[in-house]
Design an enzyme around this catalytic site. Structure first.
Site, short mmCIF file in Angstrom:
data_model
loop_
_atom_site.label_atom_id
_atom_site.label_comp_id
_atom_site.label_asym_id
_atom_site.label_seq_id
_atom_site.Cartn_x
_atom_site.Cartn_y
_atom_site.Cartn_z
N TYR A 57 -10.63 -3.23 5.73
CA TYR A 57 -10.23 -3.41 4.33
C TYR A 57 -10.89 -4.62 3.69
CZ TYR A 57 -6.61 0.20 4.78
OH TYR A 57 -5.94 1.38 4.96
N SER A 162 -4.54 7.67 12.95
CA SER A 162 -4.58 7.94 11.52
C SER A 162 -5.62 9.03 11.28
CB SER A 162 -4.96 6.65 10.78
OG SER A 162 -4.98 6.87 9.40
N ASN A 163 -5.27 9.95 10.42
CA ASN A 163 -6.20 11.03 10.02
C ASN A 163 -6.60 11.93 11.19
OD1 ASN A 163 -6.44 9.97 7.24
ND2 ASN A 163 -7.50 8.27 8.23
N TRP A 213 -0.24 7.81 3.45
CA TRP A 213 -1.10 6.95 2.63
C TRP A 213 -1.42 7.60 1.29
CZ3 TRP A 213 -6.25 8.45 1.61
CH2 TRP A 213 -6.95 9.20 2.56
N SER A 214 -1.76 6.75 0.32
CA SER A 214 -1.99 7.19 -1.07
C SER A 214 -0.84 8.04 -1.59
CB SER A 214 -3.34 7.91 -1.21
OG SER A 214 -4.40 7.01 -1.05
N LEU A 216 0.76 7.98 -4.28
CA LEU A 216 0.67 8.36 -5.70
C LEU A 216 -0.69 8.98 -6.00
CD1 LEU A 216 2.34 5.20 -7.35
CD2 LEU A 216 3.41 7.37 -6.69
N GLY A 217 -1.31 9.55 -4.94
CA GLY A 217 -2.61 10.20 -5.16
C GLY A 217 -3.64 9.21 -5.69
N LEU A 221 -1.36 10.40 -10.06
CA LEU A 221 -0.06 10.90 -10.54
C LEU A 221 0.41 10.21 -11.81
CD1 LEU A 221 2.18 11.43 -7.37
CD2 LEU A 221 1.62 13.11 -9.14
N SER A 269 0.15 -0.40 -4.66
CA SER A 269 -0.02 -1.36 -5.74
C SER A 269 0.15 -2.79 -5.24
CB SER A 269 1.02 -1.09 -6.84
OG SER A 269 0.87 -2.04 -7.88
N1 LIG Z 1 -5.23 5.39 6.96
C1 LIG Z 1 -6.08 5.59 5.99
O1 LIG Z 1 -7.15 6.20 6.17
C2 LIG Z 1 -5.75 5.07 4.63
C3 LIG Z 1 -6.54 5.43 3.53
C4 LIG Z 1 -6.20 4.95 2.26
C5 LIG Z 1 -5.09 4.12 2.12
N2 LIG Z 1 -4.35 3.76 3.22
C6 LIG Z 1 -3.16 2.89 3.09
O2 LIG Z 1 -2.31 3.40 2.09
C7 LIG Z 1 -2.04 2.40 1.13
C8 LIG Z 1 -1.74 3.03 -0.22
O3 LIG Z 1 -2.86 3.77 -0.68
P1 LIG Z 1 -3.20 3.78 -2.23
O4 LIG Z 1 -3.44 2.40 -2.68
O5 LIG Z 1 -4.25 4.79 -2.46
O6 LIG Z 1 -1.76 4.25 -2.82
P2 LIG Z 1 -1.35 4.97 -4.19
O7 LIG Z 1 0.03 4.50 -4.46
O8 LIG Z 1 -1.57 6.43 -4.09
O9 LIG Z 1 -2.32 4.42 -5.29
C9 LIG Z 1 -2.24 3.10 -5.75
C10 LIG Z 1 -3.04 3.02 -7.03
O10 LIG Z 1 -2.25 3.61 -8.06
C11 LIG Z 1 -2.23 2.73 -9.17
N3 LIG Z 1 -1.04 2.87 -9.99
C12 LIG Z 1 -1.04 3.23 -11.28
N4 LIG Z 1 0.20 3.24 -11.77
C13 LIG Z 1 1.02 2.87 -10.79
C14 LIG Z 1 2.44 2.68 -10.70
N5 LIG Z 1 3.26 2.88 -11.72
N6 LIG Z 1 2.94 2.29 -9.54
C15 LIG Z 1 2.14 2.08 -8.49
N7 LIG Z 1 0.78 2.22 -8.51
C16 LIG Z 1 0.23 2.63 -9.65
C17 LIG Z 1 -2.32 1.35 -8.53
O11 LIG Z 1 -2.79 0.45 -9.51
P3 LIG Z 1 -2.32 -1.10 -9.48
O12 LIG Z 1 -2.86 -1.68 -8.22
O13 LIG Z 1 -2.94 -1.65 -10.73
O14 LIG Z 1 -0.84 -1.13 -9.54
C18 LIG Z 1 -3.34 1.58 -7.43
O15 LIG Z 1 -4.65 1.53 -7.94
C19 LIG Z 1 -3.26 1.49 1.19
O16 LIG Z 1 -3.02 0.18 0.71
C20 LIG Z 1 -3.54 1.47 2.66
O17 LIG Z 1 -2.68 0.53 3.30
C21 LIG Z 1 -4.66 4.24 4.45
#
Ligand SMILES: NC(=O)c1ccc[n+]([C@@H]2O[C@H](COP(=O)([O-])OP(=O)(O)OC[C@H]3O[C@@H](n4cnc5c(N)ncnc54)[C@H](OP(=O)(O)O)[C@@H]3O)[C@@H](O)[C@H]2O)c1
Length: 304
Positions: A57, A162-163, A213-214, A216-217, A221, A269
């Site tokens: 990361y 993972s994955n 993970w992800s 909120l897409g 979303l 976030s």
């Molecule tokens: N194992 C793997 O291969 C893998 C891959 C990807 C991720 N992950 C893990 O999963 C975690 C989450 O993934 P993700 O960051 O893609 O999660 P997510 O919750 O799907 O997406 C977060 C994104 O949504 C935005 N967002 C917009 N409106 C929001 C709201 N109301 N509330 C929250 N977020 C909002 C956030 O912006 P803001 O930051 O501006 O709030 C951020 O850019 C990562 O940090 C990591 O630890 C693991």
């Protein structure tokens, strides 16, 4: 206070949701160690004690940033569970000799990466180490050897993947000295693969919980220009009054939390008010009809 969760029946406790650090250094202005410390302290106060990170990361810098924050409060580490991942190697300024990105889940490499994570984070053990992605060039025996060594030496409390697909998890699980505790996969209203491809069924069969993970897409979303996202927003607005005015993000987290495999969503976030909002989702219990209404909106079709 956020409820607790055991990923595996005999394993350690984690928080019901985790705070993810993939995007920790995304903004042009990186958080200072003090600012990050305050965020981690706030998370711990909310009961959001599980921190998800990975060696890769932030171009291999996020673990170091977390370590710098933890160094400012010696008592904080004991309140947290640290999850990290190893196995993805990409060319970057630290590694100019790498020509291509590759996976390496060999035992020797996992040990080296985990030891580096311990140094960067400034901790003496990792609560959970995940193999970040399946590496097609490494046998499960080789991967298991590294994980078994790390478990035996007390450098990791438990191990997971993972994955991985169901076959890959099963092959590795048969070879580790302590059963794998999770498969961290992409899982959300906009990515339902785990409920179709057997991953969540396998977790239930093995008595382990997936991590999502992800959730909120990746923010889709919440967007006004994403077709599926807008359909979910409309469905969420219709049901919000039944859930004390819950917001789209909260209903999207509640949708994941409601699945019987009991996934642990990872909050992406870095904004504390959005983290707090996600934590509140843990107290929402969706009705069956509303869970399916969100499924229908996200898929853009009725159930078969
Ligand atoms: N194992 C793997 O291969 C893998 C891959 C990807 C991720 N992950 C893990 O999963 C975690 C989450 O993934 P993700 O960051 O893609 O999660 P997510 O919750 O799907 O997406 C977060 C994104 O949504 C935005 N967002 C917009 N409106 C929001 C709201 N109301 N509330 C929250 N977020 C909002 C956030 O912006 P803001 O930051 O501006 O709030 C951020 O850019 C990562 O940090 C990591 O630890 C693991």
């Amino acid at each position: 206070m956020l409820p607790r969760l055991r990923l595996a029946q005999a394993g350690p406790e984690f928080s019901r949701l985790a705070y993810g650090t993939w995007r920790l250094l995304n903004d042009a202005e990186h958080p200072t160690p003090r600012a990050l410390l305050e965020r981690l302290q706030r998370c711990a106060d909310l009961g959001l004690t599980t921190i998800d990170t990975a060696e890769i990361y932030g171009g291999y810098r996020v673990e170091e940033a977390i370590g710098a924050a933890l160094a400012l409060d010696k008592g904080l580490r004991a309140r947290l569970e640290i999850v990290t991942k190893a196995g993805i190697y990409v060319p970057n300024a630290f590694h100019p000799n790498r020509k291509v990105s590759y996976y390496d889940a060999s035992g020797a490499r996992l040990i080296k990466s985990a030891e580096k994570s311990l140094r960067f984070l400034g901790v003496d053990h990792l609560d959970l180490l995940l193999v970040h992605r399946p590496d097609w060039l490494t046998s499960p025996d080789d991967t298991a050897e590294g994980l078994n060594r790390l478990l035996k030496d007390g450098k990791i409390r438990c191990a997971g993947v993972s994955n991985y697909n169901v076959h890959q998890l099963e092959a590795l699980d048969a070879r580790v000295s302590q059963p794998l505790v999770t498969n961290q996969v992409e899982f959300s209203l906009l990515r339902m693969d785990p409920i179709f491809d057997g991953v969540t069924d396998q977790c239930q069969r093995l008595g382990i919980k997936p991590m999502a993970w992800s959730p909120l897409g990746q923010g889709r979303l919440m967007r006004r220009d994403d077709e599926a996202g807008v359909r979910v927003q409309q469905a969420a607005a219709e049901m919000a009054p039944r859930y004390d005015g819950a917001t789209v993000d909260q209903l999207a987290f509640a949708w994941i939390l409601a699945h019987p495999s009991r996934p642990m969503p990872i909050i992406g976030s870095n904004r504390i008010e959005r983290i707090e909002s996600a934590v509140r989702a843990a107290s929402i219990t969706l009705s069956r009809e509303d869970w399916y209404a969100l499924w229908t909106a996200a898929q853009g079709r009725r159930i078969p």
